[in-house]
Design a protein around this motif. Structure first.
Motif, PDB file in Angstrom:
ATOM      1  N   SER A  29       0.815  -1.200   0.000  1.00 29.51           N
ATOM      2  CA  SER A  29       0.000   0.000   0.000  1.00 29.51           C
ATOM      3  C   SER A  29       0.863   1.272   0.000  1.00 29.51           C
ATOM      4  O   SER A  29       0.455   2.290  -0.545  1.00 29.51           O
ATOM      5  CB  SER A  29      -0.962  -0.131   1.154  1.00 29.51           C
ATOM      6  OG  SER A  29      -1.175   1.008   1.755  1.00 29.51           O
ATOM      7  N   ALA A  41       0.595   5.398  -5.257  1.00 24.51           N
ATOM      8  CA  ALA A  41      -0.174   4.438  -6.030  1.00 24.51           C
ATOM      9  C   ALA A  41       0.484   4.098  -7.362  1.00 24.51           C
ATOM     10  O   ALA A  41       0.835   2.958  -7.610  1.00 24.51           O
ATOM     11  CB  ALA A  41      -1.581   4.958  -6.255  1.00 24.51           C
ATOM     12  N   THR A  92      -3.095   4.563   1.580  1.00 27.59           N
ATOM     13  CA  THR A  92      -2.288   4.425   0.361  1.00 27.59           C
ATOM     14  C   THR A  92      -1.442   5.667   0.188  1.00 27.59           C
ATOM     15  O   THR A  92      -1.967   6.770   0.105  1.00 27.59           O
ATOM     16  CB  THR A  92      -3.176   4.266  -0.886  1.00 27.59           C
ATOM     17  OG1 THR A  92      -4.186   3.344  -0.567  1.00 27.59           O
ATOM     18  CG2 THR A  92      -2.379   3.771  -2.070  1.00 27.59           C
TER      19      THR A  92
END
Ligand code: TPP
Length: 581
Positions: A246, A355, A352
């Protein structure tokens, strides 16, 4: 009450309380003074006793068993040098946080320091290497003394296990006669359901406000590195891989981190760092914004250089209880929290971070792929040390343990153990990195019932051949792979190797002995493969057999040195040419 009743009830209550506190195994070495403990343990219905003659081996056997089971193991010995022989394993247990109870028998006080036989000063014999020392009172069986025996037993078992696990020492003065009377009624005391004394341990967790701030701080950086050093908590693998995915971060995973193998996601795991971080340019190119480490300092020296080169980088070290394990001396923030909860708490605060377009992670993965490609190519059929270890880690059975010796063994496992879905437990004596006690430690781990493969060098094997006796006595399933380069192979990699006059005598130290004869003596199966294919077959047959199998691979120290150099320079060359152009 008479002497025998005092002795019997006092020790029976002590032993029974250890059992109620979760102790399942005791390792007993023969002797007269320790008779009350030895006989009572043997009599207790719930505790399994292992008889190991040599106390040094006995203590390492207990250490291996405790490492494998993560439960405290008791050691019982007589007075004098018997107790002193526990020292190396106690040191290792202290430094690698393993629960052990050293129960040493002693002369009563009137026979100390007066020239009585087999009497040495056993008070605080192990110094600061034990979490605590207690001199037990002479046996009595009035109710308050039976309570005392019970509380001391429970305290010792719990103390060994809680916080940072470690060894505890209790010294028992015994007067003669020493033989208990097991015909006494109600021998094990009142049949309590619960242990007499119970400990509840909480997990350390940092406050929500700290976690918020910490997550915000990490979010402001792009280039983080998660490091998993040697540690034993299996659940960390899942938690840390979720965090890394993540956050889009690489995980530098030491072979002893329990993170390289298993069912968890392994996409972000970097196993090849030891090969590519050897190069200074690469280390500079991979300068991180921060390092977040779980567990002890990794085995890899190249990683140590990486940390040394980046003294100005934020370093966070997570310790579940307490401890200072930062040998480089860089500024560090220590986070005292349970590692698994810490990962999930951090994920909650910053689900997160990165990404897409994650060049940082891509660069690590690209270098790792180069290493993997070179490692995969290592197989020309001849049996170098590298190929032996590579073959072993490829075919070692699922749901088994690999106990790794020090010196080249752990370094080769670092190089060749790739991520896989296999469930392997990686064990080693990396608290004090001794080459002693390795056979006994591996055999001790096998005493848990778990299949164990022990990988070690010839000097380490020789150092502890006594340990083979216990494998024979109890018919324990263990495969030992001895890489025999006739001496200390690791020294060929050190500057001492260029000193022609002294090297061989002082460092190389060849043994020139035939191990097969010793294996025969202990009734083990012996294999001496000379090709990678033969090694594979030998290991496979050893895994099918019951009891002790020793697979000896004979190699050459100088060839081994050049072989490793060639592998590393091939990797370095390709990385500099393709990834860093
Ligand atoms: N004595 C102990 C008890 N522990 C040590 N670590 C050392 C000495 C120093 N030492 C480190 S490695 C080594 C020695 C003597 C040589 C080990 O040789 P071997 O087990 O054959 O492994 P190899 O180096 O060949 O991989």
């Amino acid at each position: 009450m008479n002497h025998i009743e005092n002795l019997t009830r006092y020790i029976a209550n002590f032993v029974d309380e250890l059992s109620k506190s979760g102790l399942t195994d005791v390792v007993i070495s023969p002797g007269s003074r320790s008779t009350p403990l030895a006989m009572t343990f043997a009599e207790h219905p719930e505790i399994k006793e292992w008889i190991v003659l040599d106390e040094r081996s006995a203590a390492y056997f207990g250490l291996g068993l405790a490492k494998q089971t993560k439960r405290p193991v008791a050691l019982v010995c007589s007075s004098g040098t018997a107790a002193a022989n526990y020292f190396p394993a106690i040191v290792e247990a202290h430094q690698s946080r393993v629960p052990l109870l050293a129960l040493t028998a002693d002369r009563p006080h009137e026979l100390r320091d007066v020239g009585a036989p087999q009497a040495i000063d056993q008070i605080k014999l192990f110094g600061d290497y034990v979490k605590s020392f207690h001199e037990m009172a002479l046996p009595e069986s009035i109710p308050s003394m039976l309570q005392y025996a019970r509380t001391r037993a429970a305290r010792a078992a719990n103390e060994a296990l809680t916080g940072n696990a470690g060894p505890v020492h209790l010294n028992f003065p015994f007067r003669e006669p020493l033989i208990p009377d097991f015909s006494l009624e109600n021998l094990w005391g009142e049949p309590l359901q619960e242990p007499y004394t119970i400990w509840h341990e909480g997990q350390k967790r940092l406050s929500d406000s700290f976690m918020k701030q910490f997550a915000a701080k990490l979010s402001s950086f792009k280039k983080g590195v998660i490091v998993c050093g040697p540690q034993v908590k299996e659940e960390l693998a899942e938690a840390v891989s979720l965090l890394a995915e993540s956050f889009g971060l690489p995980i530098i995973a030491d072979p002893l981190s329990q993170v390289r193998t298993g069912e968890h996601a392994t996409n972000n795991i970097i196993e090849g760092y030891d090969a590519f971080l050897r190069n200074e340019k690469v280390r500079n190119a991979l300068k991180p914004d921060y390092i977040l480490r779980f567990g002890a300092m990794p085995v890899s020296k190249a990683y140590l250089f990486y940390v040394k080169d980046h003294i100005d980088v934020n370093q966070y070290v997570v310790e579940h209880h307490e401890g200072y394990r930062e040998p480089v001396g860089n500024p560090t923030e220590f986070i005292l929290a349970d590692s698994v909860s810490f990962c999930s708490d951090l994920l909650e605060e910053a689900p997160t971070i990165i990404a897409e377009d994650n060049e940082w992670l891509a660069q690590w993965k690209q270098m790792n792929e180069v290493v993997k490609k070179h490692i995969a190519k290592v197989a020309d059929g001849s049996l170098t040390e590298g190929e032996a270890v590579k073959t072993l880690v490829e075919i070692i059975p699922d749901n088994s343990s690999l106990y790794v010796g020090n010196s080249m063994a752990i370094r080769d496992v670092d190089t060749f153990l790739m991520t896989s879905k296999k469930k392997l437990t990686l064990l080693a004596n990396r608290g004090a990195n001794g080459i002693d006690g390795m056979v006994s430690s591996g055999v001790g781990a096998a005493a848990s019932g778990q299949p164990v493969t022990l990988l070690l060098g010839d000097l380490s094997f020789y150092h502890d051949m006594n340990g083979l006796l216990t494998a024979k006595h109890y018919n324990l399933n263990i495969t030992i792979l001895v890489v025999n380069n006739n001496g200390g192979g690791i020294f060929s990699f050190l500057p001492q190797a260029s000193n022609e006059k002294h090297f061989e005598a002082l460092f190389g130290t060849p043994l020139h002995i035939e191990f097969q004869k010793a294996i025969d003596m202990y009734g083990g199966s012996y294999y001496n493969p000379t090709t990678a294919m033969e090694l594979k077959e030998a290991l496979q047959s050893s895994y099918k057999e019951k009891g002790l199998s020793v697979v000896e691979v004979k190699t050459d120290r100088t060839d081994n040195f050049h072989w490793h150099k060639k592998l590393w320079s091939g990797i370095e060359h390709e990385i500099l040419k393709t990834v860093m152009e």
